[in-house]
Design a protein around this motif. Structure first.
Motif, mmCIF file in Angstrom:
data_model
loop_
_atom_site.group_PDB
_atom_site.id
_atom_site.type_symbol
_atom_site.label_atom_id
_atom_site.label_comp_id
_atom_site.label_asym_id
_atom_site.label_seq_id
_atom_site.Cartn_x
_atom_site.Cartn_y
_atom_site.Cartn_z
ATOM 1 N N LEU A 105 0.808 -0.735 -0.094
ATOM 2 C CA LEU A 105 -0.173 -0.230 0.104
ATOM 3 C C LEU A 105 0.747 1.292 -0.211
ATOM 4 C CD1 LEU A 105 -3.238 -0.780 2.257
ATOM 5 C CD2 LEU A 105 -2.968 -0.877 0.105
ATOM 6 N N PHE A 106 1.754 1.026 1.146
ATOM 7 C CA PHE A 106 3.137 2.570 0.827
ATOM 8 C C PHE A 106 3.512 2.191 -0.570
ATOM 9 C CE2 PHE A 106 2.860 1.876 5.550
ATOM 10 C CZ PHE A 106 2.300 3.088 5.842
ATOM 11 N N ALA A 107 3.877 1.648 -0.842
ATOM 12 C CA ALA A 107 4.985 1.590 -1.939
ATOM 13 C C ALA A 107 3.755 2.149 -3.771
ATOM 14 C CB ALA A 107 5.200 -0.172 -2.648
ATOM 15 N N SER A 108 2.602 1.482 -3.024
ATOM 16 C CA SER A 108 1.834 1.913 -4.349
ATOM 17 C C SER A 108 1.294 3.782 -3.682
ATOM 18 C CB SER A 108 0.357 1.184 -4.207
ATOM 19 O OG SER A 108 -0.056 1.357 -2.731
ATOM 20 N N MET A 109 1.079 3.886 -3.234
ATOM 21 C CA MET A 109 0.724 5.610 -2.682
ATOM 22 C C MET A 109 2.294 6.720 -3.438
ATOM 23 S SD MET A 109 -0.305 5.368 0.760
ATOM 24 C CE MET A 109 -2.337 4.786 1.890
ATOM 25 N N ALA A 110 3.830 5.532 -3.106
ATOM 26 C CA ALA A 110 4.437 6.606 -3.864
ATOM 27 C C ALA A 110 5.043 6.370 -5.000
ATOM 28 C CB ALA A 110 6.199 5.202 -3.141
ATOM 29 N N GLU A 111 4.193 5.601 -5.807
ATOM 30 C CA GLU A 111 4.272 5.672 -7.307
ATOM 31 C C GLU A 111 3.053 6.139 -7.947
ATOM 32 O OE1 GLU A 111 6.188 3.849 -8.886
ATOM 33 O OE2 GLU A 111 7.611 2.459 -7.208
ATOM 34 N N LEU A 112 2.084 6.470 -6.746
ATOM 35 C CA LEU A 112 1.063 7.519 -7.166
ATOM 36 C C LEU A 112 1.385 9.054 -7.527
ATOM 37 C CD1 LEU A 112 -2.052 7.258 -7.780
ATOM 38 C CD2 LEU A 112 -2.818 7.320 -6.213
#
Length: 461
Positions: A105-112
């Motif tokens: 989830l944190f990684a997806s937020m970073a990519e977003l």
């Protein structure tokens, strides 16, 4: 039923072909760090960075052989975390499943956040939160329509990155062959070894390069999560593990070598994209815009894969009967086209926290915040995975003639020691120690909570 429509017992569909899995594996590992951040790594370590990539690439290969060995014996599992539950117990599986899912989830937020930054390169007046919502909606929809649609989208996302890297390598070799003149000298194969020392900026910078490069390879395990929905998992797992890593090493080592061939490493800008620097020297006036497009698709590719992976991990957690109702059992719902739609939907909804926060915080701040919170727990999950593999080796499931990890007695403890080394090194690198300490606190708190819950249950009984 025809192979392409083959369904698993839980309703998920095996529709990913070998080409999908291969490109998902390559695309999931080659990220924006290569296109944007590799200049900083080269400037700190010089040509010895190639040795760092080679060592870490080989050790990740060994981890993937361990994961691949377990999937070969039981290709019906959806995630490698399922093997942690199977061989180390439900508590370990519960811990790693939640830890990995939260990390995703944190990684997806970073990519977003990164996607918003890259789109603002062309359209600076569009609000970052709107860009994030649109991209998240599109990629979540691709994941929900059908597994094959996700696979096809990821194939072409990854292809853009591969084309960019191949173009860089061909351009650099051509320039070196003709000794092309550049603003910093001449392109030459000798530039790599010019002023070579193993530790040009001291041993500490060389030492600090290991965790930096380690995180560049993070995500390589995503390929294993596709095996439960691939058409021929036992054939695919061998190809995906054996062929993907050397391709990645060629792309990384090949690209970094060519960069140093065109631009002497002592004169490479650590703050600008080395791809932009090389293509600009080669006479491509739109180099910055081209590479911005590549990193945009790279971030979209990573987010696409993370949504797929996180959805499967939440689905796996929901299937675990030992979650004691903590996850609503509706999350195990699989749609008619074989998608764990509820798990993907909840995951995407939680990622929406990022654009909500972006309304009141700068994009760069959000990227730094969530990127720094995501990576360190993965090292602990990797360690649990390797311990699960050791338990598998001693279990009745072990296939003596299966897809075995080479030289297991030596390579298994070596890989575990390597992960421990990477994690410990974080405590000595300024800026990394906060994440490492947080990972330790999370681990201790989780297991303490489990222990307290058991004590309370026993006292009530």
């Amino acid at each position: 039923m025809h192979e392409k429509n083959k369904k698993n017992a839980d309703g998920t569909v095996r529709s990913l072909s070998n080409r999908h899995v291969q490109m998902i594996a390559i695309g999931g590992t080659i990220g924006t760090g290569l296109f944007l951040g590799s200049g900083s790594t080269i400037s700190k370590t010089g040509p010895s960075v190639l040795l760092v990539y080679l060592v870490i690439g080989c050790l990740f290969f060994l981890m993937m052989r361990g994961i691949g060995e377990m999937f070969y014996s039981d290709p019906n599992q959806h995630t490698f975390v399922a093997f942690i539950t199977k061989y180390l117990g439900h508590t370990a599986g519960y811990f790693t499943g939640w830890s990995y899912w939260i990390g995703l989830l944190f990684a997806s937020m970073a990519e977003l956040s990164a996607i918003a930054t890259y789109v603002n390169f062309w359209f600076p007046h569009i609000p970052a939160w709107l860009i994030e919502v649109v991209f998240l909606a599109v990629l979540a929809t691709l994941n929900i329509i059908a597994v094959k649609v996700f696979g096809e989208a990821e194939f072409w996302f990854a292809m853009i990155k591969v084309i960019a890297i191949v173009a860089l390598i061909v351009t650099g070799i051509f320039m070196a062959f003709f000794h092309a003149s550049t603003p910093v000298g001449h392109a030459s194969f000798g530039n790599i070894l010019d002023h070579f020392t193993m530790f040009p900026n001291g041993f500490f910078n060389f030492f600090a390069a290991f965790p930096m490069v380690f995180f560049a390879f993070q995500g390589i395990e995503f390929v294993s999560i596709t095996l439960g929905e691939s058409k021929d998992p036992k054939t695919v797992v061998k190809k995906a593990v054996n062929e993907t890593l050397w391709r990645i090493l060629i792309f990384y080592i090949g690209a970094l070598s060519v960069i140093m061939v065109v631009i002497p490493w002592t004169k490479l800008s650590p703050t600008n994209s080395p791809f932009v620097q090389v293509f600009s020297i080669a006479g491509l006036p739109a180099a910055a815009a081209v590479i911005n497009f590549v990193v945009l698709t790279s971030a979209a590719s990573s987010l696409n894969s993370i949504i797929f992976s996180a959805g499967r991990h939440l689905y796996q957690l929901a299937k675990d009967t030992h979650t004691d109702g903590f996850i609503h059992k509706n999350l195990t719902h699989v749609s008619k086209n074989g998608i764990p739609i509820a798990s993907i939907g909840l995951t995407a909804a939680l990622i929406l926290i990022n654009p909500i926060l972006t309304v009141t915080h700068s994009v760069s701040f959000m990227f730094t915040l969530v990127a720094g919170a995501t990576s360190d727990m993965c090292i602990i999950v990797y360690l649990f995975t390797m311990f699960a593999h050791r338990k598998y080796r001693k279990s009745a499931d072990f296939l003596d003639h299966g897809f075995k990890m080479p030289a297991y007695q030596f390579t298994s403890p070596l890989t575990i020691a390597f992960f421990v080394f990477i994690f410990v090194s974080l405590f000595f690198i300024p800026g990394d120690e906060v994440g490492a300490i947080s990972a330790v606190i999370w681990t201790v708190a989780f297991y303490a909570g489990i222990g307290i819950k058991r004590l309370v249950s026993r006292s009530k009984a």
